[in-house]
Scaffold this active site. Sequence first.
Site, mmCIF file in Angstrom:
data_model
loop_
_atom_site.group_PDB
_atom_site.id
_atom_site.type_symbol
_atom_site.label_atom_id
_atom_site.label_comp_id
_atom_site.label_asym_id
_atom_site.label_seq_id
_atom_site.Cartn_x
_atom_site.Cartn_y
_atom_site.Cartn_z
ATOM 1 N N ASP A 183 -2.762 -10.521 -2.541
ATOM 2 C CA ASP A 183 -3.542 -10.375 -0.816
ATOM 3 C C ASP A 183 -4.343 -10.648 -1.674
ATOM 4 O O ASP A 183 -4.941 -9.772 -2.817
ATOM 5 C CB ASP A 183 -2.540 -8.651 -0.452
ATOM 6 C CG ASP A 183 -2.860 -8.466 0.920
ATOM 7 O OD1 ASP A 183 -1.929 -8.613 1.138
ATOM 8 O OD2 ASP A 183 -3.759 -7.282 0.851
ATOM 9 N N ASP B 285 -4.947 -13.147 3.447
ATOM 10 C CA ASP B 285 -5.825 -12.523 4.001
ATOM 11 C C ASP B 285 -6.832 -12.879 2.742
ATOM 12 O O ASP B 285 -8.177 -12.122 3.097
ATOM 13 C CB ASP B 285 -5.818 -11.333 4.404
ATOM 14 C CG ASP B 285 -5.407 -10.069 3.240
ATOM 15 O OD1 ASP B 285 -4.567 -11.022 2.019
ATOM 16 O OD2 ASP B 285 -4.919 -8.753 3.724
ATOM 17 N N HIS C 28 -6.155 -7.358 0.065
ATOM 18 C CA HIS C 28 -6.451 -6.169 -1.139
ATOM 19 C C HIS C 28 -5.477 -5.698 -2.135
ATOM 20 O O HIS C 28 -4.721 -6.099 -2.460
ATOM 21 C CB HIS C 28 -5.690 -5.403 0.525
ATOM 22 C CG HIS C 28 -6.758 -5.999 1.544
ATOM 23 N ND1 HIS C 28 -6.264 -6.607 2.876
ATOM 24 C CD2 HIS C 28 -7.602 -5.090 1.814
ATOM 25 C CE1 HIS C 28 -7.114 -6.566 4.035
ATOM 26 N NE2 HIS C 28 -7.924 -5.751 3.197
ATOM 27 N N HIS D 287 0.758 -1.376 -0.035
ATOM 28 C CA HIS D 287 0.094 0.017 -0.243
ATOM 29 C C HIS D 287 0.957 1.448 -0.053
ATOM 30 O O HIS D 287 0.518 2.196 -0.569
ATOM 31 C CB HIS D 287 -0.422 0.077 1.666
ATOM 32 C CG HIS D 287 -1.909 -1.300 1.098
ATOM 33 N ND1 HIS D 287 -3.106 -1.574 0.054
ATOM 34 C CD2 HIS D 287 -2.468 -1.866 2.385
ATOM 35 C CE1 HIS D 287 -3.668 -2.625 0.451
ATOM 36 N NE2 HIS D 287 -3.231 -3.153 2.077
#
Length: 349
Positions: free
Chosen positions: A162, A249, A164, A126
């Site tokens: 991931d 995740d 996200h 991120h």
Amino acid sequence: MAKLGYVLDEIFVQHRAPSGHPERPARAEAIRDALVAAGIASRGTQVPPRVATDGELLAVHDAMYLAQLEKVVPGRTGWLDADTYYSPGTWDAARKAAGVACQLAGDVMAGALTEAIAVVRPPGHHATRDTAMGFCLFNNVAAAAAAARAHGAARVAIVDWDVHHGNGTQDIFWDDPDILYTSVHQFPYYPGTGAPSEIGGAAAIGATVNVGLPSGATDADYAAVFDHVFVPKLLAFKPDLVLVSAGFDAFVHDPLAGMRVTTAGFAAMARRLRAVAEQCAGGRIIAVLEGGYDLTGLAGGMTEVLTAFTSPSPPAEPLAPLPTTGGVRAAIDATLAAHAAAGAPIPAP
Ligand code: ZN
């Protein structure tokens, strides 16, 4: 002869979370314990962490941003945004997470290693050039991609599974046609980016590939994304190195997201990427830990990556069927359509 390198180090436990924060030291400890139990010491070489050089960080981050972090973070406790904390151990851990990712990229490009696994914290995908967010300070995978290029790679592919979207990685290489960024993620979801229409800047149309899946996606859905989007794109791109933003995740029991991936699903993704690496990148592949907040999913998922990376030759995967209807099919179709419409079609498998 394949050579695995791995990074497991106490420094990555010293990035201490505030009470109740999901991005906590136990994540690294759970993976370490599982990989040690799986015999990683006899299957590869441990690589000691080192701090990233200024040059390695400046390849993917702004000088002002680095100067600002250096003023605020070392030796202190606090927050860079609502999610992103730092503790007295954070500065060294963050610089070593990025540094060892660069070290592995250099070692793999030099032929000293073929495959590598980096169990590092804080995560990175991120972090943009000038903003810390989503638990991330430095973009470890982006720094590794830049380091690989400095060590002779003409093209580097980053595959981000991931749950996200890796907005930071996408942002850093948005206009770079020689770094392919592919992400499969829950969508819409944090951080809000990763729409199928995000395909790269004008100079790099098609070098960003986003598949945004609805909540509830399964192993079969992820396999379909890999077989009908990522693998054909990767084989056409012909990277010299495959980097994996390995977050866990999307695991069925993860507390932060809504996917239903099992450890067998992570195994299937890792095997596919190892096969791609063997086909076009001389076997060169590096998995770098990103998110994942259920300890069972983290431990089991990374153990499957180890197995996939160290098996003599990955068993051939049958082509995953494309779902005929539903949200996953719509998501895959939207990505394929966006790339075709821009004149950068993704080949059929
Ligand atoms: Zn994540």
